[in-house]
Scaffold this motif. Sequence first.
Motif, PDB file in Angstrom:
ATOM      1  N   TYR A 135      -5.459  16.564  20.971  1.00 38.98           N
ATOM      2  CA  TYR A 135      -4.457  15.499  20.863  1.00 38.98           C
ATOM      3  C   TYR A 135      -4.796  14.589  19.681  1.00 38.98           C
ATOM      4  O   TYR A 135      -5.953  14.468  19.260  1.00 38.98           O
ATOM      5  CB  TYR A 135      -4.419  14.665  22.139  1.00 38.98           C
ATOM      6  N   SER A 136      -3.778  13.953  19.158  1.00 38.71           N
ATOM      7  CA  SER A 136      -4.000  12.927  18.143  1.00 38.71           C
ATOM      8  C   SER A 136      -4.729  11.745  18.783  1.00 38.71           C
ATOM      9  O   SER A 136      -4.816  11.637  20.011  1.00 38.71           O
ATOM     10  CB  SER A 136      -2.667  12.454  17.557  1.00 38.71           C
ATOM     11  N   LYS A 137      -5.275  10.858  17.950  1.00 43.36           N
ATOM     12  CA  LYS A 137      -5.941   9.670  18.473  1.00 43.36           C
ATOM     13  C   LYS A 137      -4.933   8.832  19.245  1.00 43.36           C
ATOM     14  O   LYS A 137      -3.847   8.536  18.737  1.00 43.36           O
ATOM     15  CB  LYS A 137      -6.539   8.857  17.327  1.00 43.36           C
ATOM     16  N   PRO A 138      -5.266   8.426  20.475  1.00 38.68           N
ATOM     17  CA  PRO A 138      -4.321   7.627  21.268  1.00 38.68           C
ATOM     18  C   PRO A 138      -4.026   6.281  20.604  1.00 38.68           C
ATOM     19  O   PRO A 138      -4.858   5.724  19.892  1.00 38.68           O
ATOM     20  CB  PRO A 138      -5.045   7.439  22.603  1.00 38.68           C
ATOM     21  N   VAL A 139      -2.833   5.787  20.879  1.00 36.42           N
ATOM     22  CA  VAL A 139      -2.418   4.468  20.401  1.00 36.42           C
ATOM     23  C   VAL A 139      -1.927   3.677  21.607  1.00 36.42           C
ATOM     24  O   VAL A 139      -1.107   4.169  22.387  1.00 36.42           O
ATOM     25  CB  VAL A 139      -1.303   4.567  19.343  1.00 36.42           C
ATOM     26  N   VAL A 140      -2.430   2.451  21.770  1.00 36.37           N
ATOM     27  CA  VAL A 140      -2.028   1.604  22.888  1.00 36.37           C
ATOM     28  C   VAL A 140      -1.149   0.465  22.369  1.00 36.37           C
ATOM     29  O   VAL A 140      -1.513  -0.212  21.407  1.00 36.37           O
ATOM     30  CB  VAL A 140      -3.255   1.022  23.620  1.00 36.37           C
ATOM     31  N   THR A 141      -0.006   0.286  22.996  1.00 38.29           N
ATOM     32  CA  THR A 141       0.905  -0.804  22.642  1.00 38.29           C
ATOM     33  C   THR A 141       1.188  -1.650  23.882  1.00 38.29           C
ATOM     34  O   THR A 141       1.045  -1.189  25.016  1.00 38.29           O
ATOM     35  CB  THR A 141       2.223  -0.263  22.071  1.00 38.29           C
ATOM     36  N   LEU A 142       1.615  -2.890  23.629  1.00 34.34           N
ATOM     37  CA  LEU A 142       1.860  -3.861  24.703  1.00 34.34           C
ATOM     38  C   LEU A 142       3.316  -4.300  24.660  1.00 34.34           C
ATOM     39  O   LEU A 142       3.871  -4.561  23.600  1.00 34.34           O
ATOM     40  CB  LEU A 142       0.945  -5.068  24.523  1.00 34.34           C
ATOM     41  N   GLU A 143       3.938  -4.368  25.817  1.00 35.82           N
ATOM     42  CA  GLU A 143       5.335  -4.799  25.913  1.00 35.82           C
ATOM     43  C   GLU A 143       5.470  -5.812  27.039  1.00 35.82           C
ATOM     44  O   GLU A 143       5.111  -5.506  28.191  1.00 35.82           O
ATOM     45  CB  GLU A 143       6.231  -3.585  26.182  1.00 35.82           C
ATOM     46  N   PRO A 144       5.975  -7.019  26.808  1.00 35.40           N
ATOM     47  CA  PRO A 144       6.369  -7.546  25.493  1.00 35.40           C
ATOM     48  C   PRO A 144       5.142  -7.942  24.674  1.00 35.40           C
ATOM     49  O   PRO A 144       4.049  -8.060  25.215  1.00 35.40           O
ATOM     50  CB  PRO A 144       7.209  -8.766  25.852  1.00 35.40           C
ATOM     51  N   GLU A 145       5.356  -8.141  23.378  1.00 34.31           N
ATOM     52  CA  GLU A 145       4.246  -8.455  22.490  1.00 34.31           C
ATOM     53  C   GLU A 145       4.045  -9.958  22.304  1.00 34.31           C
ATOM     54  O   GLU A 145       2.998 -10.384  21.830  1.00 34.31           O
ATOM     55  CB  GLU A 145       4.468  -7.806  21.113  1.00 34.31           C
ATOM     56  N   SER A 146       5.048 -10.768  22.631  1.00 33.92           N
ATOM     57  CA  SER A 146       4.956 -12.205  22.406  1.00 33.92           C
ATOM     58  C   SER A 146       5.491 -12.971  23.608  1.00 33.92           C
ATOM     59  O   SER A 146       6.031 -12.391  24.551  1.00 33.92           O
ATOM     60  CB  SER A 146       5.739 -12.590  21.143  1.00 33.92           C
ATOM     61  N   ASN A 147       5.333 -14.314  23.541  1.00 29.69           N
ATOM     62  CA  ASN A 147       5.794 -15.213  24.607  1.00 29.69           C
ATOM     63  C   ASN A 147       5.191 -14.832  25.951  1.00 29.69           C
ATOM     64  O   ASN A 147       5.866 -14.852  26.988  1.00 29.69           O
ATOM     65  CB  ASN A 147       7.328 -15.213  24.694  1.00 29.69           C
ATOM     66  N   LEU A 148       3.917 -14.465  25.931  1.00 26.65           N
ATOM     67  CA  LEU A 148       3.241 -14.061  27.156  1.00 26.65           C
ATOM     68  C   LEU A 148       2.639 -15.265  27.852  1.00 26.65           C
ATOM     69  O   LEU A 148       2.181 -16.214  27.209  1.00 26.65           O
ATOM     70  CB  LEU A 148       2.147 -13.045  26.831  1.00 26.65           C
ATOM     71  N   ARG A 149       2.610 -15.213  29.172  1.00 26.19           N
ATOM     72  CA  ARG A 149       2.039 -16.277  29.993  1.00 26.19           C
ATOM     73  C   ARG A 149       1.093 -15.662  31.015  1.00 26.19           C
ATOM     74  O   ARG A 149       1.313 -14.522  31.450  1.00 26.19           O
ATOM     75  CB  ARG A 149       3.138 -17.050  30.719  1.00 26.19           C
ATOM     76  N   PRO A 150       0.048 -16.381  31.377  1.00 26.46           N
ATOM     77  CA  PRO A 150      -0.840 -15.874  32.433  1.00 26.46           C
ATOM     78  C   PRO A 150      -0.041 -15.559  33.696  1.00 26.46           C
ATOM     79  O   PRO A 150       0.807 -16.341  34.116  1.00 26.46           O
ATOM     80  CB  PRO A 150      -1.818 -17.033  32.653  1.00 26.46           C
ATOM     81  N   GLY A 151      -0.320 -14.404  34.269  1.00 31.10           N
ATOM     82  CA  GLY A 151       0.389 -13.987  35.472  1.00 31.10           C
ATOM     83  C   GLY A 151       1.603 -13.132  35.192  1.00 31.10           C
ATOM     84  O   GLY A 151       2.202 -12.588  36.133  1.00 31.10           O
ATOM     85  N   ASP A 152       1.992 -12.994  33.908  1.00 37.11           N
ATOM     86  CA  ASP A 152       3.125 -12.124  33.566  1.00 37.11           C
ATOM     87  C   ASP A 152       2.774 -10.671  33.848  1.00 37.11           C
ATOM     88  O   ASP A 152       1.631 -10.246  33.684  1.00 37.11           O
ATOM     89  CB  ASP A 152       3.493 -12.261  32.092  1.00 37.11           C
ATOM     90  N   GLU A 153       3.766  -9.898  34.244  1.00 38.08           N
ATOM     91  CA  GLU A 153       3.591  -8.458  34.404  1.00 38.08           C
ATOM     92  C   GLU A 153       3.932  -7.790  33.081  1.00 38.08           C
ATOM     93  O   GLU A 153       5.021  -8.000  32.534  1.00 38.08           O
ATOM     94  CB  GLU A 153       4.484  -7.922  35.520  1.00 38.08           C
ATOM     95  N   GLY A 224     -10.348  11.027  23.557  1.00 31.00           N
ATOM     96  CA  GLY A 224      -9.726  10.083  22.651  1.00 31.00           C
ATOM     97  C   GLY A 224      -9.737   8.725  23.330  1.00 31.00           C
ATOM     98  O   GLY A 224      -9.566   8.633  24.550  1.00 31.00           O
ATOM     99  N   TYR A 225      -9.963   7.678  22.552  1.00 33.04           N
ATOM    100  CA  TYR A 225     -10.136   6.353  23.155  1.00 33.04           C
ATOM    101  C   TYR A 225      -9.394   5.321  22.317  1.00 33.04           C
ATOM    102  O   TYR A 225      -9.410   5.363  21.089  1.00 33.04           O
ATOM    103  CB  TYR A 225     -11.622   6.010  23.218  1.00 33.04           C
ATOM    104  N   ALA A 226      -8.715   4.417  23.010  1.00 32.53           N
ATOM    105  CA  ALA A 226      -8.026   3.318  22.336  1.00 32.53           C
ATOM    106  C   ALA A 226      -7.979   2.134  23.292  1.00 32.53           C
ATOM    107  O   ALA A 226      -8.023   2.296  24.519  1.00 32.53           O
ATOM    108  CB  ALA A 226      -6.614   3.725  21.930  1.00 32.53           C
ATOM    109  N   PHE A 227      -7.890   0.909  22.730  1.00 34.48           N
ATOM    110  CA  PHE A 227      -7.847  -0.283  23.580  1.00 34.48           C
ATOM    111  C   PHE A 227      -7.033  -1.370  22.889  1.00 34.48           C
ATOM    112  O   PHE A 227      -6.770  -1.319  21.684  1.00 34.48           O
ATOM    113  CB  PHE A 227      -9.263  -0.789  23.882  1.00 34.48           C
ATOM    114  N   VAL A 228      -6.628  -2.331  23.695  1.00 30.67           N
ATOM    115  CA  VAL A 228      -5.927  -3.499  23.180  1.00 30.67           C
ATOM    116  C   VAL A 228      -6.495  -4.725  23.887  1.00 30.67           C
ATOM    117  O   VAL A 228      -6.800  -4.679  25.085  1.00 30.67           O
ATOM    118  CB  VAL A 228      -4.406  -3.393  23.404  1.00 30.67           C
ATOM    119  N   THR A 229      -6.674  -5.802  23.124  1.00 32.48           N
ATOM    120  CA  THR A 229      -7.183  -7.059  23.677  1.00 32.48           C
ATOM    121  C   THR A 229      -6.138  -8.149  23.486  1.00 32.48           C
ATOM    122  O   THR A 229      -5.635  -8.348  22.380  1.00 32.48           O
ATOM    123  CB  THR A 229      -8.498  -7.475  22.989  1.00 32.48           C
TER     124      THR A 229
END
Length: 298
Positions: A135-153, A224-229
């Motif tokens: 497999y190609s190197k994994p890519v991790v994305t986040l949705e939504p990317e902005s206007n996030l608040r603690p406790g959001d799903e 393959g390993y990928a992460f998002v912070t």
Amino acid sequence: MLSLLLPAMLAIQAMAVMEVQVPEQPVVALHGSNAMLNCSFSHTGPFNLSGMSIFWLLTDTKRSVHAYRDGRDQLVDQADSFANRTSLFPTQLALGNASLLLSKVVVADEGSYTCFVRVHEHGSAALLLQVAAPYSKPVVTLEPESNLRPGDEVALTCMAYDGYPEASVMWQDGNGRNLTDNITTSLVANEEGLFTMTSVLTAVLEPNSTYSCRLINPLLGEEGYAFVTVIGQNIAFPPVALWVTVGLAVCLLVLLIALAAVCRRKIKESCEEARREAEEAKELEEEESKTAMMLLKS
């Protein structure tokens, strides 16, 4: 004519005394590369290649993959999908080597292959071919990317392309906790049979959180390993909480100012009272001194 001979040859396999050997473990070939399907046989004495027959067949369907008879290749009945992709080793046949070289392996080649050999006797054996593609190197994305608040799903998506077979996926948070129970994984095959793998993790967002996706190909054993912070500055306070915080800060400031004013007034009053008491004590002492002097004079 070959299609008529094959059933007859297969029917008398029970009478075979020739030992034909193939690998016991599956043969793993990379997509697009060449695969060696090893097959060897033992014979009791010299023989003429013109009297030798070798047939490679798909075990389940009995379709011809490659045939050798009367001292040459016989490819009239060869399945179209194997055209110009198979070859034996003519110089090795007399040494008991009936191996088949399959070039440019594709996912559709995966399956069981039977090596059938006839010299003076008959013998056959089957092996399993498995196809793998990294497999190609994994890519991790986040949705939504902005206007996030603690406790959001939030939905975190891990994607990898052009791999085979299905890989296993493991999600973890920054503390190493396994989050795999909360994922949904899907596969979409392209025209070559290779997979695009999509794994979606649903999580409740925490400040300064790290989410990692690990992909493992069961045949290649590679990862393959990928992460998002998600860092704190990307997480905004809810409007209500913001106004409450501002209001409390203002109230605290007013309270501190009022407290300072009261303390200052109390301190000032205490100082004035202490000065008056000191003055009164001094006056009293002077009066007592005067009285004492008068008594001495008299």
